[in-house]
Design a protein around this motif. Sequence first.
Motif: not given
Length: 406
Positions: A84, A88, A191-192, A195
């Motif tokens: 990633v 975020e 936000r991811a 992950t």
Amino acid sequence: MRFLQVPIRHTTLAVALAAAAVLAGCGRQGVDQAHAAGAPPAPEVLVAQVAASSTQVWDAFNGRIEAVQAVQLRPRVSGYIERVAFSEGQEVGKGQLLFVIDQRPYRAALASAQAQLERARAAAGLARSQDERARSLMAGQAISREEAEARAAELAQAVAQVRAAEAELAAAQLNLDFTEVRAPVAGRVGRALLTMGNMAQADQSLLTSLVSQDPVYVYFDVDEHSYLRYQKLSRESRKGHDARPVRVGLAGEDGFVHEGVLDFTDNQLNADTGSMRLRARLANPERRLTPGLFARVQLQGGGNAQELLLIDDKAVLTDQSRQYAYVVESVEGQGHVAQRRELQLGRLVDGQRVVEQGLSAGDQLVVGGLQRIYYPGMPVSPKAVEPAKKAPAKTPVEPQPQAAAQ
């Protein structure tokens, strides 16, 4: 000794007459004292002169801030998340790397496609040589026509295989590129949702969301009467209403500090709500207009400033369904008296009420001490005050059907 006897009823009558005479004398004395003191003074009221002012009319509505571009990022190839590559909630630029999917299977597929292409090209080279030889032999009648045509067909097939191998190589390269998920637009990333180590399914798994920040849209609904009024003004001015100025204020702000222009009107009225959806475009360099926020919207109601009579809304009284106000007039022999005026009111403009009928410029409007006026024509003592200054309205100022009646 003999006493004079007086009847009891005659004695009582005499006492009553004497008491009445005393009370009558006291009453006349009180009346004389009241006349000597004079009538009570007229109550003091505050008055302001009604004046016409050149005012730009703005209509108020409620709306929502929305992003010009909102993207839900999904992978185009399947694989496990390897990295990633963003924080975020940060702002990212267009093309910035966000996710990396395991690339090893796709690198192997690319290498295989490259080998297939080289094989196809080698086969095509051999077929081309054989075709050229067959043509030269055909000229000397060393081979049959049938054999020469077969070699020409083999060359065509080899060329086609080269093209197919090139397409497979391009697809393999594209899939490898898709393992790097990049931002399609500039904006703020959420936000991811997946992950590192999680499996991402092509075109299904949601990775994150991305919304653009500058500029932004504000969507709002106007009632049918207001929309028809805007159309009429546009026809009269021979200009499209899509260029109307718009002012926007957020819930925690005073006034309307953000400016933009109307750039979209929906193609049909919502029959369920009786409203038309409009959209304005606003610059957002300071990132104060976050998508999703409630917005107070003011749309310019007319092209040019208008001469309007504006009064303090606190001076307006209500009698059942009628609205009225008191003005002070000079009456010969009576001095200043308060007279009632029936009003026909319009919308609120910058915190003041528009008067359409009932008042004229120069009238002395009672703005304070209204509780001291008990009936029309009552004597009052006016005290002039400065007219209330216009203040920016902080809330939607008028229910839309009433605003549309203008």
